[in-house]
Design an enzyme around this catalytic site. Sequence first.
Site, PDB file in Angstrom:
ATOM      1  CG  LEU C 230      -1.996   1.054   1.279  1.00  0.00           C
ATOM      2  CD1 LEU C 230      -3.024   0.799   0.197  1.00  0.00           C
ATOM      3  CD2 LEU C 230      -2.665   1.061   2.644  1.00  0.00           C
ATOM      4  CG  ASP C 231      -0.503   4.562   0.514  1.00  0.00           C
ATOM      5  OD1 ASP C 231      -1.241   4.594  -0.482  1.00  0.00           O
ATOM      6  OD2 ASP C 231      -0.910   4.711   1.666  1.00  0.00           O
TER       7      ASP C 231
END
Lengths: 287, 287, 287, 287
Positions: C230-231
């Site tokens: 994530l990210d």
Amino acid sequence: MAERNSAILLVRCPDAKGLVAGVSGFLYEHGANILSTDEHRDDETRQFLMRVEWDLEDFGLEPGEFARAFESAVARRFGMQWRVAYAREPLRVAVFVSKYLHCLSDLLHRRREGELRADIRLVVSNHEEAAALAGFYNVPFHHIPVTPASKAEAERRQLELLEREEIDLVVLARYMQVLSPQFVARYPARIINVHHSFLPAFSGARPYQAAFERGVKLIGATAHYVTEELDEGPIIEQEVVRVSHRDQLADMIEKGRDAERLALARAVRWHTEHRILLDGRKTVVFV
Amino acid sequence: MAERNSAILLVRCPDAKGLVAGVSGFLYEHGANILSTDEHRDDETRQFLMRVEWDLEDFGLEPGEFARAFESAVARRFGMQWRVAYAREPLRVAVFVSKYLHCLSDLLHRRREGELRADIRLVVSNHEEAAALAGFYNVPFHHIPVTPASKAEAERRQLELLEREEIDLVVLARYMQVLSPQFVARYPARIINVHHSFLPAFSGARPYQAAFERGVKLIGATAHYVTEELDEGPIIEQEVVRVSHRDQLADMIEKGRDAERLALARAVRWHTEHRILLDGRKTVVFV
Amino acid sequence: MAERNSAILLVRCPDAKGLVAGVSGFLYEHGANILSTDEHRDDETRQFLMRVEWDLEDFGLEPGEFARAFESAVARRFGMQWRVAYAREPLRVAVFVSKYLHCLSDLLHRRREGELRADIRLVVSNHEEAAALAGFYNVPFHHIPVTPASKAEAERRQLELLEREEIDLVVLARYMQVLSPQFVARYPARIINVHHSFLPAFSGARPYQAAFERGVKLIGATAHYVTEELDEGPIIEQEVVRVSHRDQLADMIEKGRDAERLALARAVRWHTEHRILLDGRKTVVFV
Amino acid sequence: MAERNSAILLVRCPDAKGLVAGVSGFLYEHGANILSTDEHRDDETRQFLMRVEWDLEDFGLEPGEFARAFESAVARRFGMQWRVAYAREPLRVAVFVSKYLHCLSDLLHRRREGELRADIRLVVSNHEEAAALAGFYNVPFHHIPVTPASKAEAERRQLELLEREEIDLVVLARYMQVLSPQFVARYPARIINVHHSFLPAFSGARPYQAAFERGVKLIGATAHYVTEELDEGPIIEQEVVRVSHRDQLADMIEKGRDAERLALARAVRWHTEHRILLDGRKTVVFV
């Protein structure tokens, strides 16, 4: 900015009705010609913060009288923390630096140009590179090497210098040493550091290396007050510069210097103009 | 920004001692809980400008009473020009547009999102392209063609619409027609235009073409109040975008749209929040 | 940007002598009128990356012939990974969105203006708010609710849609759901997300809240390719907006939208114009 | 940027097929390890502009041989104007300055840091303020007063210095004198000036005063090549800084210095790295 014979009052207290009326009414009664008023209400903490600057010509209170009169007439009633400063008494500043001299050079030049109205009393460094530059701008230079073994003794010498020179503000202009909690505690909200990243991204060591590896498209610099926790102090100013895949690590370091110079110069200027108030772990900057 | 049941007072008068004390004291006496105070002293014109916003809860004066009381207690004494506005009465806005719809689309979307608290009453255009977009956002659309021959009649119809809808603010969102001095005179400091250049550079027609030919490295947009003199009205906001030799004219036009959108949206927002005061041919924007 | 009947070749291989000569010589032999050449050498990975665009008029090779000829004449010799794209075949795009519509509205408007040359085939949402907007721009809308229990089934339906529409690029325009690793693996470097912070600062949930609490002076947005972590995917573009102590959380969220819109719009545009190459966990963007 | 033993070829000619292939093929034949290639096609003038940099290690041609070989093998065929430069031979630079020293200080510091790889041979001024600063950085200083009566003689002395020192580039770092057309003609596209406004806005004298009176919200600086027409030469770089109603004229002048420093430093750097090509009255900057 023109030289002014002005006073600056900084106030913090719980928000309440009548605060602006109370302060401005008091100043008016004593003949103040107000130059600027700024205030802020923090919706979360319910704190009220205020900065008033007024011309001292026609003002009826001497510094000593002001404190007593303001405390009894206004401050006590609202539970204010407050301090007053006088533009004709510039802050006394010490600059700490290691080998990178771009921020020091920038600050000293801005001082000479009159942009920065501070009394830079001394430059302290754990290296000798800055000696000539300090000398050129007629600022005393102190070489205090720092090793793990000598750190405590080095800080003792630094603090002695700061006290002797009655320093109001310590500027870490790319000083590559971490100050001890004891040192920091002696100058709360009076040590400004520039960190070479866009905090909270890339805190700690080697931020440009980390930014380069992550492939960011903007790099930054952050000027902040130093607290016990590294890179966690209240942020005063941030600046960014655009980079691309063309920029190698060395290019990022060079471009980043411009952001560092600008962020630090603004932060130091605002502090010396009494424009910054702490609001919890944040800053309120009246510009 | 949270919805507030607040009043906003805008003041302009010659600078004098006791102004802040006078206004804030008056508000305090009537129970106002001040939300924000902003003021400016123009060193050249010796004018004082002020914006105060306060919560109406606990405030002891109804709108009608306020005018009389403030006039007699404060305004007269300082020779103030002033007006008061109420956040619960959003400004009534008309948007004029030609064929380019990016600014209109942006404003209508911001209205829907709640960023822009304005009552957009109608869209007027000399073309038909905007009809569907206005319809999608439930704003009445009026197609009023303009030719050199029909211009006077077109303006008469436009003014009739503005009056009927009691419009407070006219926004020229890339409306490619010059309004007559008579029209402009009816809405002084109440018509906002976005010019697609960094004024005063490239005023007049075809600014992107001129910027492209000059080889500038930044292009811009300017939101300003419309006055009789084309592109000479007080500037509210400016925005720039970086360009390079890679950008052909068509690229500049595309990139410029982002600057136009942002500059106009901010200007309209600030006007509708009563944050802009005229100061000669300049604006004071309290943000 | 004018419509062009052009081909774009994207190349990646170990750096070597003769690469530019090899590619440009091959294109010249076949009559290509080169419109632009961009290349990059990564000093660390020793990779060479190149983008060439040429006019297809006068070009002697049909798409099928090109692959065979380029592979045998150039690509094999240098160990190239390569692909070719044709401007007349716009990418087929799906936009995923939740309740915030500012990025979707922006992308759809740019598509209509011709800024974005993409074939937006469908809008997918776990909420119904976007239906009207998609409809206004004549893009089919699919409401696929997502709950923890239904997530696997929802992704199955989403993937079915993507396959049926032969989607080339998935744009997460503030889609507030995390895609499963299985989903991501199906579209490597073909899912673009906009994260509402200046990554790597404030990754994860509620970045504006975190930025507000930290007291930053600039907020940002990051468009990046989605990877399993994530990210953490390769960053394509970042944008920042200045904030101050005056900005409450709601103000930051509003100001941040402008950064989100701009960062995402540029990233989508560059991807659809075949301007982005992956270089390890970074992007090379030829603009 | 790391020191490189590289050569840089700059080319301009009418656009044609085979240009990139021709240049890169020639370099490849002679063993060049290409470091970067940049090119631009001007859609209006149909000119092709190119910059190639290659490592000289393994390169088979000495400077003298290169000229002859490249001319006969490539340049003649395409009607090229071209020149080659060698990174190990830094340009010889003269800086002209009046009383404002911020740009001079910035350039000299960047030179010392290694950001600017130029051989700054002399500082020339019509005032004496810069003498100490030049001395600190070990650059010879020449005080040449200029009055209307002495201007011709002053320029004669300046030109003599430039010739004696074989100066490649003259930098006007806030030199408040207009050079004669004769002087300018001697150094075509080899004199860089920084004008303290966002050209073409506020050309001529006192741009900050004019910007202040107009009430602009952004101020700027422009670095450009000097031509016979004042402030009309090809723009190399522009920078802006945000201002507000709070900024008095003196504040604008101070803030503008940051824009001046940055715009000039970039322009000088790019020129000394042979990154700028003239394209009519515009510049192509390969960065």
